[in-house]
Design a protein around this motif. Structure first.
Motif, PDB file in Angstrom:
ATOM      1  N   LEU A 205     127.512 115.037  81.024  1.00 25.12           N
ATOM      2  CA  LEU A 205     127.609 113.700  81.610  1.00 25.12           C
ATOM      3  C   LEU A 205     127.347 112.674  80.301  1.00 25.12           C
ATOM      4  O   LEU A 205     127.878 111.699  80.321  1.00 25.12           O
ATOM      5  N   ILE A 206     126.632 113.149  79.591  1.00 24.93           N
ATOM      6  CA  ILE A 206     126.443 112.186  78.122  1.00 24.93           C
ATOM      7  C   ILE A 206     127.756 112.024  77.506  1.00 24.93           C
ATOM      8  O   ILE A 206     128.215 111.014  76.925  1.00 24.93           O
ATOM      9  N   ASP A 207     128.380 113.109  77.277  1.00 24.01           N
ATOM     10  CA  ASP A 207     129.598 113.040  76.658  1.00 24.01           C
ATOM     11  C   ASP A 207     130.718 112.148  77.396  1.00 24.01           C
ATOM     12  O   ASP A 207     131.544 111.170  76.853  1.00 24.01           O
ATOM     13  N   ALA A 208     130.549 112.106  78.770  1.00 25.79           N
ATOM     14  CA  ALA A 208     131.363 111.080  79.623  1.00 25.79           C
ATOM     15  C   ALA A 208     131.237 109.773  79.593  1.00 25.79           C
ATOM     16  O   ALA A 208     131.779 109.150  79.479  1.00 25.79           O
ATOM     17  N   ALA A 209     129.770 109.552  79.552  1.00 25.26           N
ATOM     18  CA  ALA A 209     129.179 108.236  79.306  1.00 25.26           C
ATOM     19  C   ALA A 209     129.366 107.636  78.074  1.00 25.26           C
ATOM     20  O   ALA A 209     130.058 106.404  77.969  1.00 25.26           O
ATOM     21  N   VAL A 210     129.332 108.343  76.972  1.00 33.19           N
ATOM     22  CA  VAL A 210     129.770 107.944  75.543  1.00 33.19           C
ATOM     23  C   VAL A 210     131.066 107.518  75.159  1.00 33.19           C
ATOM     24  O   VAL A 210     131.732 106.580  75.200  1.00 33.19           O
ATOM     25  N   GLU A 211     132.150 108.391  76.172  1.00 34.41           N
ATOM     26  CA  GLU A 211     133.368 108.098  76.072  1.00 34.41           C
ATOM     27  C   GLU A 211     133.762 106.796  76.685  1.00 34.41           C
ATOM     28  O   GLU A 211     134.437 105.833  76.419  1.00 34.41           O
ATOM     29  N   LEU A 212     133.063 106.698  78.038  1.00 35.21           N
ATOM     30  CA  LEU A 212     133.445 105.350  78.594  1.00 35.21           C
ATOM     31  C   LEU A 212     132.878 104.124  77.876  1.00 35.21           C
ATOM     32  O   LEU A 212     133.611 103.111  77.834  1.00 35.21           O
ATOM     33  N   LEU A 213     131.616 104.258  77.422  1.00 33.84           N
ATOM     34  CA  LEU A 213     131.047 102.999  76.723  1.00 33.84           C
ATOM     35  C   LEU A 213     131.754 102.497  75.439  1.00 33.84           C
ATOM     36  O   LEU A 213     131.970 101.596  75.011  1.00 33.84           O
ATOM     37  N   ASN A 214     132.052 103.600  74.658  1.00 35.44           N
ATOM     38  CA  ASN A 214     132.925 103.324  73.303  1.00 35.44           C
ATOM     39  C   ASN A 214     134.338 103.023  73.696  1.00 35.44           C
ATOM     40  O   ASN A 214     134.661 102.199  72.877  1.00 35.44           O
ATOM     41  N   GLY A 215     135.060 103.192  74.836  1.00 34.88           N
ATOM     42  CA  GLY A 215     136.194 102.627  75.136  1.00 34.88           C
ATOM     43  C   GLY A 215     136.054 101.346  75.982  1.00 34.88           C
ATOM     44  O   GLY A 215     137.151 100.716  76.069  1.00 34.88           O
ATOM     45  N   ALA A 216     134.866 100.976  76.152  1.00 37.97           N
ATOM     46  CA  ALA A 216     134.760  99.698  77.039  1.00 37.97           C
ATOM     47  C   ALA A 216     135.284  98.403  76.149  1.00 37.97           C
ATOM     48  O   ALA A 216     134.791  98.208  74.963  1.00 37.97           O
ATOM     49  N   LYS A 217     135.815  97.480  76.732  1.00 41.33           N
ATOM     50  CA  LYS A 217     136.129  96.295  75.998  1.00 41.33           C
ATOM     51  C   LYS A 217     135.168  95.152  76.512  1.00 41.33           C
ATOM     52  O   LYS A 217     135.172  94.215  75.894  1.00 41.33           O
ATOM     53  N   ARG A 218     134.658  95.326  77.692  1.00 41.47           N
ATOM     54  CA  ARG A 218     133.758  94.032  78.204  1.00 41.47           C
ATOM     55  C   ARG A 218     132.553  94.832  78.708  1.00 41.47           C
ATOM     56  O   ARG A 218     132.271  94.803  80.119  1.00 41.47           O
ATOM     57  N   PRO A 219     131.563  95.495  78.101  1.00 36.18           N
ATOM     58  CA  PRO A 219     130.584  96.220  78.401  1.00 36.18           C
ATOM     59  C   PRO A 219     129.333  95.225  78.910  1.00 36.18           C
ATOM     60  O   PRO A 219     129.200  94.156  78.345  1.00 36.18           O
ATOM     61  N   LEU A 220     128.487  95.733  79.964  1.00 33.86           N
ATOM     62  CA  LEU A 220     127.294  95.013  80.314  1.00 33.86           C
ATOM     63  C   LEU A 220     126.225  95.965  80.354  1.00 33.86           C
ATOM     64  O   LEU A 220     126.378  97.163  81.057  1.00 33.86           O
ATOM     65  N   VAL A 221     125.174  95.822  80.086  1.00 35.29           N
ATOM     66  CA  VAL A 221     123.695  96.572  80.109  1.00 35.29           C
ATOM     67  C   VAL A 221     122.708  96.058  81.099  1.00 35.29           C
ATOM     68  O   VAL A 221     122.733  94.705  80.827  1.00 35.29           O
ATOM     69  N   GLU A 239     122.772  96.866  70.619  1.00 34.23           N
ATOM     70  CA  GLU A 239     123.388  96.380  69.320  1.00 34.23           C
ATOM     71  C   GLU A 239     124.764  97.209  68.780  1.00 34.23           C
ATOM     72  O   GLU A 239     125.659  96.431  68.461  1.00 34.23           O
ATOM     73  N   ILE A 240     124.580  98.486  69.061  1.00 33.06           N
ATOM     74  CA  ILE A 240     125.839  99.281  68.931  1.00 33.06           C
ATOM     75  C   ILE A 240     126.706  99.067  69.710  1.00 33.06           C
ATOM     76  O   ILE A 240     128.024  98.985  69.370  1.00 33.06           O
ATOM     77  N   LEU A 241     126.587  98.972  71.093  1.00 34.77           N
ATOM     78  CA  LEU A 241     127.569  98.578  71.975  1.00 34.77           C
ATOM     79  C   LEU A 241     128.017  97.128  71.995  1.00 34.77           C
ATOM     80  O   LEU A 241     129.116  96.711  72.547  1.00 34.77           O
ATOM     81  N   ASP A 242     127.096  96.200  71.425  1.00 40.27           N
ATOM     82  CA  ASP A 242     127.206  94.783  71.181  1.00 40.27           C
ATOM     83  C   ASP A 242     127.610  94.226  72.796  1.00 40.27           C
ATOM     84  O   ASP A 242     128.502  93.362  73.037  1.00 40.27           O
ATOM     85  N   ALA A 243     126.779  94.687  73.666  1.00 40.50           N
ATOM     86  CA  ALA A 243     126.749  94.542  74.839  1.00 40.50           C
ATOM     87  C   ALA A 243     125.747  93.325  75.488  1.00 40.50           C
ATOM     88  O   ALA A 243     124.562  93.649  75.367  1.00 40.50           O
ATOM     89  N   PRO A 244     126.175  92.370  76.226  1.00 35.98           N
ATOM     90  CA  PRO A 244     125.219  91.542  76.721  1.00 35.98           C
ATOM     91  C   PRO A 244     124.392  92.291  77.671  1.00 35.98           C
ATOM     92  O   PRO A 244     124.897  93.297  78.387  1.00 35.98           O
ATOM     93  N   THR A 245     123.015  91.989  77.630  1.00 33.74           N
ATOM     94  CA  THR A 245     122.179  92.856  78.474  1.00 33.74           C
ATOM     95  C   THR A 245     121.228  92.241  79.365  1.00 33.74           C
ATOM     96  O   THR A 245     120.314  91.187  78.995  1.00 33.74           O
ATOM     97  N   VAL A 246     121.178  92.483  80.610  1.00 39.68           N
ATOM     98  CA  VAL A 246     120.136  92.101  81.487  1.00 39.68           C
ATOM     99  C   VAL A 246     118.888  92.772  81.461  1.00 39.68           C
ATOM    100  O   VAL A 246     118.798  93.919  81.440  1.00 39.68           O
ATOM    101  N   VAL A 247     117.823  92.078  81.262  1.00 38.00           N
ATOM    102  CA  VAL A 247     116.560  92.918  81.395  1.00 38.00           C
ATOM    103  C   VAL A 247     115.673  92.435  82.619  1.00 38.00           C
ATOM    104  O   VAL A 247     115.587  91.106  82.787  1.00 38.00           O
ATOM    105  N   THR A 248     115.353  93.231  83.327  1.00 32.79           N
ATOM    106  CA  THR A 248     114.693  92.836  84.514  1.00 32.79           C
ATOM    107  C   THR A 248     113.007  92.370  84.397  1.00 32.79           C
ATOM    108  O   THR A 248     112.814  92.352  83.088  1.00 32.79           O
ATOM    109  N   VAL A 249     112.692  91.844  85.369  1.00 35.92           N
ATOM    110  CA  VAL A 249     111.400  91.215  84.980  1.00 35.92           C
ATOM    111  C   VAL A 249     110.337  92.155  84.573  1.00 35.92           C
ATOM    112  O   VAL A 249     109.434  91.921  83.507  1.00 35.92           O
ATOM    113  N   ASN A 250     110.334  93.437  84.992  1.00 37.08           N
ATOM    114  CA  ASN A 250     109.506  94.360  84.580  1.00 37.08           C
ATOM    115  C   ASN A 250     109.915  95.011  83.051  1.00 37.08           C
ATOM    116  O   ASN A 250     109.025  95.636  82.365  1.00 37.08           O
ATOM    117  N   ALA A 251     111.158  94.552  82.517  1.00 42.36           N
ATOM    118  CA  ALA A 251     111.309  94.987  81.175  1.00 42.36           C
ATOM    119  C   ALA A 251     111.376  93.927  80.304  1.00 42.36           C
ATOM    120  O   ALA A 251     112.015  93.969  79.317  1.00 42.36           O
TER     121      ALA A 251
END
Length: 558
Positions: A205-221, A239-251
C-alpha cells in the motif's frame, strides 16, 4: 507486599510515573501507603518519587491528567474513589477519549463479595465498570491481585501501540491490603515493561500511495493529532510533496511557526474547502476527519473531490466520515517517516519555484490564507492584538484552552513553534471547565515552559475551585479570563436561530475578590499595554489571573 504497594512500585519503577492526581477517600487510603517512598535517584541525579497532586474535584483531576498527557506525551494517572469519584471524572474521560489522550484511572470499588448485590453500601453503584466503560478504551475489575502486572502491561501497551485513550482499572477495597508475590518471583524493581513497537504500514500500500502522491498535480495534506510525535518527518514530507497542509487543532505546531505550507486549522473555511474539492490527491494521516476540525460551521460542506489516501492507527476510523481510495492501518509517525523517505527517493522533480524563492505549494497556501483574511475579519480582529501580546510576552508558552470565545478565535489565528504547545476542549467532546485544570497539568508536566490558560467567565465556573490547588502547588499558570458576561457562543446561536435568549445572560462573581480569597494574584486589564505590564511584572513562580473585560478591550483596540 500488598496489592496496593505493588501497584505503586510498578507505576513508579516500571512505568516511570512521576505524578498522580487524586483526592483520597476512605476507600483508597491503602493506595497511599508507600506512595511517599523514594526509590532513590535516577542515573541523571533526578529524584524518582511520585508526586501526588490533590485537585478539588475529580473532574479537575481528570482534566489535569489530560493536560499533563498532552504536554508530555506520557499517560496522566489518577487515583479516584468508588462511586461519586468515578461519576465525577467521567466527563474528563469523555474529553480524553474523544481526542485519543492516554489516561490511566485507578479506582476503588466495593468489596469483591458485595459487587452487584445492591446492599446500599457506601458509594455503591449497580455496576461501576459498566458505567465507566463507555468513556474508556477498556475498563477492568481486578479480582486476582496476582494479575495486576498483566493488566497494567495491557494498559501501557494500548497507550504505546494502539489508539490511546482512558483506561480504567478498578480494585475492590478488600484486595488493596491483600498480600501478593512479586511477578514471576522477581522483585517489583526487576519487573520490566514490554517493549512495544510501532505499527508500520503495508509495503504494498505504501508503494501505491507513493505512486499516487508523486503523480499528483494538486496534492493536499491533512495532519491530525496522531502525528505530533513526528514533526520532523511531517515537515519533510509536506516539503517534498510541496503540498498545502491542514494541521488540526491538536496538531498545531507540527510544521513549526508560520510554515509556508501551513493552512492552519482552517478546514471549515471557504478557501481551504475549495482546495479540498480541487485536490487530485489528498493524504490524511492521524486525523478523524471529524466535525470539530473540518466542519465547525456544521453544514457538512467539507468535501474531498479527488483520491483520498488515509492512514490511522485505528482500523475502524478508516471507514468513518470520508470514503478512502487507499486506507492503511499504521502508526502515524512511522507512516510519516516511511513516506517521507520513499517520496524523496521516488520524486523525479523539484517543487516549482518563483523568483522570490517560494514554491507553487507555498503560493497556493499564501493565496488561500489571503482569501480568508482572518486577521481583518471583524469576528477575529479584536483577538489579534491579544494573541500578539501573549506571544511577544511569552513566546515559548503552551496554550491551553476551554470552550470560549478566545479559543474559537485562536484555533484559526494562532501558530505555534512546536507540537504539544496548543490544545483545548473546543474540539471533540467540547466540555466546559477544561482550561484551568488542564493548564495546571501541563505546567506540572513541562515546568520548563510557561503555560497560558484561555478561559471564559462561564466555563471557568465549572472548575474555579482548582485555583486553590494552583496556589497550593505554586503552579505559575497565567489564566487569561475573557469576561463577556455570560455564554456568548450560545447567545449567538440563539440569535441566529431566532430563539429568545434564556439562561445565557448569567451573573458573574467578582473574580478579583475570589482569586484573592484563594491567595492567587489577580489583575484587570483592558488594553494590550496593560496586559503587557501584567505579564512583565508577574511573579513567575505563582499563578496569575488576568481578567479582561471583553467590551472594554474591543472598544480600546477598535
Amino acid at each position: 507486599m500488598t496489592c496496593a504497594e505493588l501497584l505503586i512500585r510498578l507505576l513508579r519503577d516500571t512505568y516511570g510515573v512521576d505524578t498522580v492526581f487524586g483526592i483520597p477517600g476512605v476507600h483508597t487510603i491503602e493506595l497511599y501507603r508507600g506512595l511517599e517512598e523514594k526509590r532513590g535517584l535516577e542515573d541523571d541525579g533526578t529524584d524518582k518519587t511520585i508526586r501526588h497532586v490533590t485537585p478539588r474535584h475529580e473532574q479537575g483531576a481528570g482534566f489535569m491528567a489530560d493536560g499533563y498527557a498532552r504536554a508530555t506525551g506520557k499517560p496522566g494517572v489518577c487515583f479516584i474513589i468508588t462511586g461519586p469519584g468515578m461519576t465525577n471524572i467521567t466527563t474528563a474521560m469523555g474529553q480524553a477519549l474523544a481526542d485519543s489522550i492516554p489516561m490511566l484511572v485507578i479506582s476503588s470499588v466495593n468489596r469483591s463479595d458485595t459487587l452487584g448485590r445492591g446492599q446500599g453500601r457506601l458509594h455503591e453503584l449497580p455496576s461501576q465498570q459498566q458505567l465507566v466503560a463507555g468513556v474508556a478504551r477498556f475498563s477492568h475489575t481486578l479480582l486476582d491481585p496476582s494479575a495486576l502486572p498483566e493488566v497494567l502491561a495491557r494498559a501501557f501497551a494500548l497507550f504505546e501501540g494502539a489508539r490511546p485513550g482512558p483506561v480504567h482499572i478498578e480494585i475492590p477495597i478488600d484486595l488493596f491490603p491483600a498480600e501478593v508475590a512479586p511477578p514471576h518471583g522477581r522483585t517489583s524493581h526487576e519487573w520490566t515493561r514490554p517493549r512495544i513497537g510501532r505499527t508500520a504500514p503495508d509495503p504494498v500500500l505504501i508503494d501505491a500511495a507513493v505512486e499516487l502522491l508523486n503523480g499528483a498535480k494538486r496534492p493536499l495534506v491533512l495532519l491530525g493529532g496522531g502525528c505530533v510525535a513526528a514533526p520532523d518527518a511531517a515537515r519533510q514530507l509536506v516539503e517534498i510533496l510541496d503540498a498545502p497542509t491542514v494541521v488540526t487543532v491538536n496538531a498545531k505546531g507540527l510544521l513549526g511557526a508560520a510554515h509556508p505550507l501551513d493552512l492552519g486549522a482552517n478546514a471549515s473555511l471557504p478557501a481551504v474547502r475549495e482546495l479540498a474539492r480541487d485536490a487530485d490527491v489528498v493524504l490524511a494521516i492521524g486525523t478523524e476527519l471529524g466535525e470539530t476540525d473540518y466542519d465547525v460551521v456544521f453544514d457538512d460542506g467539507f468535501v474531498i473531490g479527488g483520491k483520498l489516501i488515509r492512514i490511522d492507527i485505528d482500523p475502524e476510523q478508516l471507514g468513518r466520515n470520508q470514503h478512502a481510495t487507499l486506507a492503511m492501518v499504521a502508526d502515524a509517525g512511522r507512516a510519516l517517516e516511511i513516506l517521507a523517505k520513499r517520496c524523496s527517493e521516488a520524486s523525479k522533480h523539484t517543487p516549482n519555484g518563483s523568483s522570490d524563492g517560494s514554491t507553487r505549494g507555498a503560493q497556493i497556501t499564501a493565496a488561500a490564507l489571503e482569501a480568508l483574511a482572518l486577521p481583518t475579519d471583524p469576528a477575529f480582529a479584536p483577538y489579534v492584538p491579544l494573541f500578539d501580546t501573549l506571544q511577544q510576552s511569552l513566546p515559548e508558552a503552551i496554550w491551553v484552552g476551554d470552550s470560549c470565545a478566545t479559543v474559537y478565535a485562536a484555533n484559526h489565528l494562532v501558530s505555534q513553534p512546536a507540537p504539544r504547545r496548543y490544545f483545548n476542549s473546543a474540539t471533540g467532546y467540547g466540555t466546559l471547565g477544561y482550561g484551568l485544570p488542564a493548564a495546571m497539568g501541563a505546567t506540572l508536566g513541562r515546568p520548563d515552559l510557561p503555560v497560558i490558560a484561555l478561559v471564559g467567565d462561564g466555563g471557568i465556573m465549572f472548575t474555579l475551585s482548582e485555583l486553590a490547588c494552583a496556589v497550593e502547588e505554586q503552579l505559575p499558570v497565567v489564566i487569561v479570563l475573557w469576561h463577556n458576561q455570560g455564554y456568548e457562543e450560545i447567545r449567538r446561536f440563539m440569535d441566529n436561530a431566532g430563539v429568545t435568549r434564556l439562561g445565557v445572560d448569567i451573573q458573574a462573581p467578582d473574580f478579583q475578590l475570589i482569586a484573592q480569597g484563594f491567595g492567587c494574584a489577580a489583575v484587570r486589564v483592558d488594553s494590550p499595554d496593560s496586559l503587557t505590564r501584567a505579564l512583565t511584572e508577574r511573579n513567575a513562580k505563582a499563578p496569575l489571573l488576568v481578567e479582561i473585560d471583553a467590551a472594554a478591550w474591543c472598544h480600546h483596540v477598535r
